[in-house]
Enzyme design. Structure first.
Site, PDB file in Angstrom:
ATOM      1  N   TYR A 158      51.463  42.385  35.980  1.00 18.80           N
ATOM      2  CA  TYR A 158      51.543  42.431  34.519  1.00 18.80           C
ATOM      3  C   TYR A 158      52.677  43.335  34.029  1.00 18.80           C
ATOM      4  O   TYR A 158      52.717  43.688  32.863  1.00 18.80           O
ATOM      5  CB  TYR A 158      50.225  42.948  33.921  1.00 18.80           C
ATOM      6  CG  TYR A 158      49.051  41.993  34.032  1.00 18.80           C
ATOM      7  CD1 TYR A 158      49.126  40.817  34.757  1.00 18.80           C
ATOM      8  CD2 TYR A 158      47.854  42.287  33.394  1.00 18.80           C
ATOM      9  CE1 TYR A 158      48.048  39.967  34.867  1.00 18.80           C
ATOM     10  CE2 TYR A 158      46.755  41.428  33.492  1.00 18.80           C
ATOM     11  CZ  TYR A 158      46.866  40.275  34.240  1.00 18.80           C
ATOM     12  OH  TYR A 158      45.783  39.436  34.337  1.00 18.80           O
ATOM     13  N   LYS A 212      45.053  42.410  48.420  1.00 20.86           N
ATOM     14  CA  LYS A 212      45.391  41.139  49.060  1.00 20.86           C
ATOM     15  C   LYS A 212      46.593  41.372  49.966  1.00 20.86           C
ATOM     16  O   LYS A 212      47.592  40.632  49.927  1.00 20.86           O
ATOM     17  CB  LYS A 212      45.677  40.083  47.969  1.00 20.86           C
ATOM     18  CG  LYS A 212      45.780  38.658  48.483  1.00 20.86           C
ATOM     19  CD  LYS A 212      44.447  38.027  48.818  1.00 20.86           C
ATOM     20  CE  LYS A 212      44.636  36.702  49.515  1.00 20.86           C
ATOM     21  NZ  LYS A 212      43.363  36.042  49.877  1.00 20.86           N
ATOM     22  N   ASP A 245      39.495  38.255  47.190  1.00 24.95           N
ATOM     23  CA  ASP A 245      38.712  37.015  47.020  1.00 24.95           C
ATOM     24  C   ASP A 245      37.318  37.184  47.625  1.00 24.95           C
ATOM     25  O   ASP A 245      36.313  36.780  47.023  1.00 24.95           O
ATOM     26  CB  ASP A 245      39.444  35.786  47.580  1.00 24.95           C
ATOM     27  CG  ASP A 245      40.162  36.023  48.889  1.00 24.95           C
ATOM     28  OD1 ASP A 245      40.225  37.186  49.347  1.00 24.95           O
ATOM     29  OD2 ASP A 245      40.669  35.050  49.468  1.00 24.95           O
ATOM     30  N   ASP A 255      41.756  42.982  36.239  1.00 24.78           N
ATOM     31  CA  ASP A 255      41.470  42.211  35.029  1.00 24.78           C
ATOM     32  C   ASP A 255      40.378  41.179  35.339  1.00 24.78           C
ATOM     33  O   ASP A 255      39.369  41.061  34.629  1.00 24.78           O
ATOM     34  CB  ASP A 255      42.761  41.524  34.568  1.00 24.78           C
ATOM     35  CG  ASP A 255      42.655  40.907  33.194  1.00 24.78           C
ATOM     36  OD1 ASP A 255      41.620  41.107  32.527  1.00 24.78           O
ATOM     37  OD2 ASP A 255      43.612  40.221  32.779  1.00 24.78           O
ATOM     38  N   ASP A 284      36.072  41.259  34.448  1.00 26.97           N
ATOM     39  CA  ASP A 284      35.390  40.217  33.666  1.00 26.97           C
ATOM     40  C   ASP A 284      34.232  39.633  34.473  1.00 26.97           C
ATOM     41  O   ASP A 284      33.158  39.351  33.927  1.00 26.97           O
ATOM     42  CB  ASP A 284      36.350  39.072  33.282  1.00 26.97           C
ATOM     43  CG  ASP A 284      37.025  39.283  31.928  1.00 26.97           C
ATOM     44  OD1 ASP A 284      37.264  40.453  31.565  1.00 26.97           O
ATOM     45  OD2 ASP A 284      37.321  38.282  31.238  1.00 26.97           O
TER      46      ASP A 284
END
Ligand code: NAI
Ligand code: MG
Length: 335
Positions: free
Chosen positions: A125, A174, A207, A231, A235
């Site tokens: 980002y 990751k 993941d 992010d 959520d």
């Protein structure tokens, strides 16, 4: 003396839920001096040419403290996210998102207490190098992670975990695929973890982290991760406790802190007086924690729990039939 506070009501459901939160603050024995500013679409509508006007920047520089409603960001074309711009401008490097089970929701879990600590200014980002080729068939963006940013957020997470008496820090990454960027974050995480042998430390690939959060969320305590992953993971965590309407967040820097809901401006329900004000009300509790007004913060959380358990006036997102204002009143009556 009263504490200066910049208030950004935001777009969509923002003004309604922020008004509800201000009423809650006004019902406590705390004294804030509100400075209202507009950013994003609201600022453009008011005749500003910049979605992050100088007046807003000046106010935040003066107060160092912001209560903020969600701000709409145009998708694709249009100006850069004001949220991202503010986080970057004020170096709000840590995004702290607690996931705490509340009574009276439709959640499958009632025992969750997870804190996601998200790196808030860099990574995917950072907004650097975003280009689309002339024919529109190739797009690029640059992900940048630095050692100093990584150290800053990782140390913040471990210090916070220790200060709050938490047991475990999980680093989500990751690095198997994104060997350079996520790899650097993981390397720095391992170094810092060594300094905190009073805390359990674990690493999980992001993941798999998502899967484990759905299957056994009670095994998580503090999760620290990079911007994009944080992010999404936060959520997901909000979903575990009953939805975005219940999830507060704090954006913390060394000189400035901004408190808001995790969710956005919810255009699908704007103007209907049904948005759940709980997330931004719990964000005000985080703000009071930050100001060391622990008793007042706890009063808010108790009142929220009470009103949720009672269930009479909860909003439709968690299965009730109440309104934004009505649920805020139910909380205020319990203060
Ligand atoms: P959203 O979070 O606004 O909405 C997602 C879903 O959750 C919608 O169905 C919405 O009705 C529901 N929801 C969200 N908050 C709720 C509440 N308090 N009570 C009841 N239901 C609620 O996400 P979306 O639709 O992807 O984004 C809308 C706009 O918000 C976009 O322009 C986006 O860029 C912006 N946004 C701003 C953020 C911020 O200011 N920090 C954060 C996230 C998105
Ligand atoms: Mg988000």
């Amino acid at each position: 003396a009263s504490t200066p506070l910049t208030v950004i009501k935001g777009d969509g459901i923002g003004p309604d839920i922020v008004d509800a939160a201000l009423k809650v603050i006004d019902a406590l024995d705390v004294d804030f001096d509100y400075d209202y500013v507009e950013v994003g679409q609201a600022a453009l509508d008011a005749g500003e040419t910049d979605p992050l006007p100088q007046q807003a920047i000046d106010s935040i520089e003066r107060t160092g403290l912001v209560l903020k409603g969600p701000v709409t960001t145009p998708v694709g074309q249009g100006y850069r996210s004001v949220n991202v711009a503010m986080r970057k401008h004020f170096d709000l490097y840590a995004n702290v998102r607690p996931t705490l089970s509340l009574p009276g929701t439709k959640s499958r879990y009632d025992n969750l207490d997870i804190i996601t600590v998200r790196e808030n200014t860099g990574g995917m980002y950072s907004g650097q190098g975003q280009t689309v080729s002339e024919d529109g068939n190739r797009a690029e963006a640059l992900s940048v992670i630095t050692r100093s940013e990584s150290e800053h957020i990782l140390r913040f997470a471990f210090e916070m975990a220790r200060a709050r008496g938490r047991k475990k820090v999980t680093l989500a990454h990751k690095a198997n695929i994104m060997k350079s960027t996520s790899g650097l974050f993981l390397k720095v995480g391992r170094e810092i973890a060594e300094e905190y042998d009073d805390l359990e430390y674990e690493e999980v690939i992001v993941d798999a982290c998502a899967m484990k959060l759905v299957m056994a969320p009670e095994k998580f305590d503090v999760i620290v991760t990079t911007n994009l992953f944080g992010d999404i993971i936060s959520d997901l965590c909000a979903g575990l406790i009953g939805g975005l309407g219940l999830a507060p967040g704090a954006n913390i820097g060394d000189d400035c802190a901004m408190f808001e809901a995790v969710h956005g401006s919810a255009p699908d329900i704007a103007g209907q007086n049904i948005a759940n004000p709980t997330s931004v009300i719990l964000a005000t509790a985080l703000m009071l924690d930050h100001l060391d007004l622990d008793d007042q913060a706890e009063r808010i959380r108790q009142a929220v729990r009470g009103a949720m358990a009672d269930g009479d006036r909860t909003t439709p997102d968690i299965g009730g039939e109440g309104s934004t204002q009505g649920f805020a009143d139910a909380i205020i009556e319990r203060l």
